[in-house]
Scaffold this motif. Structure first.
Motif, mmCIF file in Angstrom:
data_model
loop_
_atom_site.group_PDB
_atom_site.id
_atom_site.type_symbol
_atom_site.label_atom_id
_atom_site.label_comp_id
_atom_site.label_asym_id
_atom_site.label_seq_id
_atom_site.Cartn_x
_atom_site.Cartn_y
_atom_site.Cartn_z
ATOM 1 N N TYR A 1 7.780 67.951 -4.212
ATOM 2 C CA TYR A 1 8.916 68.411 -4.988
ATOM 3 C C TYR A 1 9.997 67.341 -4.878
ATOM 4 O O TYR A 1 9.945 66.479 -3.999
ATOM 5 C CB TYR A 1 9.456 69.735 -4.450
ATOM 6 N N ARG A 2 10.974 67.404 -5.752
ATOM 7 C CA ARG A 2 12.101 66.497 -5.644
ATOM 8 C C ARG A 2 13.393 67.205 -6.009
ATOM 9 O O ARG A 2 13.393 68.189 -6.753
ATOM 10 C CB ARG A 2 11.905 65.261 -6.535
ATOM 11 N N GLN A 3 14.467 66.668 -5.468
ATOM 12 C CA GLN A 3 15.790 67.228 -5.756
ATOM 13 C C GLN A 3 16.772 66.088 -5.940
ATOM 14 O O GLN A 3 17.016 65.299 -5.003
ATOM 15 C CB GLN A 3 16.246 68.148 -4.624
ATOM 16 N N ALA A 4 17.314 66.002 -7.131
ATOM 17 C CA ALA A 4 18.337 65.011 -7.446
ATOM 18 C C ALA A 4 19.708 65.631 -7.190
ATOM 19 O O ALA A 4 19.856 66.857 -7.202
ATOM 20 C CB ALA A 4 18.210 64.575 -8.903
ATOM 21 N N PRO A 5 20.728 64.800 -6.984
ATOM 22 C CA PRO A 5 22.081 65.333 -6.720
ATOM 23 C C PRO A 5 22.528 66.278 -7.823
ATOM 24 O O PRO A 5 22.441 65.941 -9.013
ATOM 25 C CB PRO A 5 22.935 64.072 -6.660
ATOM 26 N N GLY A 6 22.997 67.439 -7.432
ATOM 27 C CA GLY A 6 23.505 68.401 -8.391
ATOM 28 C C GLY A 6 22.459 69.168 -9.162
ATOM 29 O O GLY A 6 22.795 69.940 -10.073
ATOM 30 N N LYS A 7 21.195 68.968 -8.813
ATOM 31 C CA LYS A 7 20.109 69.651 -9.525
ATOM 32 C C LYS A 7 19.279 70.485 -8.570
ATOM 33 O O LYS A 7 19.306 70.299 -7.359
ATOM 34 C CB LYS A 7 19.224 68.629 -10.246
ATOM 35 N N GLN A 8 18.519 71.410 -9.155
ATOM 36 C CA GLN A 8 17.627 72.235 -8.345
ATOM 37 C C GLN A 8 16.383 71.454 -7.948
ATOM 38 O O GLN A 8 15.987 70.504 -8.636
ATOM 39 C CB GLN A 8 17.223 73.486 -9.135
ATOM 40 N N ARG A 9 15.791 71.877 -6.850
ATOM 41 C CA ARG A 9 14.536 71.285 -6.440
ATOM 42 C C ARG A 9 13.464 71.654 -7.458
ATOM 43 O O ARG A 9 13.385 72.808 -7.916
ATOM 44 C CB ARG A 9 14.143 71.781 -5.051
ATOM 45 N N GLU A 10 12.631 70.671 -7.820
ATOM 46 C CA GLU A 10 11.615 70.910 -8.844
ATOM 47 C C GLU A 10 10.261 70.371 -8.403
ATOM 48 O O GLU A 10 10.182 69.386 -7.644
ATOM 49 C CB GLU A 10 12.020 70.238 -10.165
ATOM 50 N N ASP B 1 13.984 59.169 -11.940
ATOM 51 C CA ASP B 1 13.109 59.615 -10.854
ATOM 52 C C ASP B 1 13.827 59.590 -9.508
ATOM 53 O O ASP B 1 13.274 60.055 -8.500
ATOM 54 C CB ASP B 1 11.874 58.717 -10.762
ATOM 55 N N THR B 2 15.040 59.061 -9.485
ATOM 56 C CA THR B 2 15.809 59.008 -8.254
ATOM 57 C C THR B 2 16.072 60.413 -7.722
ATOM 58 O O THR B 2 16.599 61.267 -8.439
ATOM 59 C CB THR B 2 17.140 58.283 -8.480
ATOM 60 N N ALA B 3 15.689 60.641 -6.475
ATOM 61 C CA ALA B 3 15.822 61.965 -5.866
ATOM 62 C C ALA B 3 15.343 61.893 -4.423
ATOM 63 O O ALA B 3 14.763 60.891 -3.999
ATOM 64 C CB ALA B 3 14.989 62.995 -6.623
ATOM 65 N N VAL B 4 15.587 62.971 -3.706
ATOM 66 C CA VAL B 4 14.928 63.163 -2.417
ATOM 67 C C VAL B 4 13.613 63.885 -2.689
ATOM 68 O O VAL B 4 13.599 64.929 -3.350
ATOM 69 C CB VAL B 4 15.797 63.976 -1.440
ATOM 70 N N TYR B 5 12.544 63.320 -2.203
ATOM 71 C CA TYR B 5 11.207 63.879 -2.417
ATOM 72 C C TYR B 5 10.755 64.614 -1.155
ATOM 73 O O TYR B 5 10.833 64.062 -0.049
ATOM 74 C CB TYR B 5 10.226 62.769 -2.776
ATOM 75 N N TYR B 6 10.273 65.838 -1.361
ATOM 76 C CA TYR B 6 9.858 66.692 -0.258
ATOM 77 C C TYR B 6 8.367 67.004 -0.356
ATOM 78 O O TYR B 6 7.874 67.418 -1.413
ATOM 79 C CB TYR B 6 10.625 68.003 -0.279
#
Length: 121
Positions: free
Chosen positions: A37-46, A89-94
């Motif tokens: 999953y990933r979560q970009a600033p200000g967005k929900q995890r997807e 695609d920039t985000a924190v990936y989980y």
């Protein structure tokens, strides 16, 4: 307890590639789905991509044709090969997994600590 440990994030230029890896360890009897999953600033995890224990994969529309997920059931690992990366695609990936720790136990969700992916020139 089970744990998920990710590696492989970083900074890459647009059009570049990165490979994320995740290893599950600890008390594990069986793993069902594994994925990213990933979560970009200000967005929900997807959801980015996931794979079942028998290799059925699914991808989010924005990454289809660019990302590829793979899994090694013997090693309890899942990888995400990311090609043709874009700034969006920039985000924190989980890393995510659904794990049963012992026979008769419930399935539980586990998350890794997250790894930063930054796509920028």
């Amino acid at each position: 307890q089970a744990q998920l440990v990710e590696s492989g994030g970083g900074l890459v230029q647009p059009g570049g590639s990165l490979r994320l890896s995740c290893a599950a360890s600890g008390s594990i009897f069986s793993i069902n789905d594994m994925g990213w999953y990933r979560q970009a600033p200000g967005k929900q995890r997807e959801l980015v991509a996931s794979t079942s224990s028998i290799g059925i994969t699914r991808y989010a529309d924005p990454v289809k044709g660019r990302f590829s997920i793979s899994r090694d059931n013997a090693k309890n690992t899942v990888n995400l090969q990311m090609n043709s990366l874009k700034p969006e695609d920039t985000a924190v990936y989980y890393c995510h997994a659904i794990i049963k720790q012992r026979i008769g136990a419930w399935w539980n969700e586990y998350w890794g600590q997250g790894t930063q992916v930054t796509v920028s020139s």
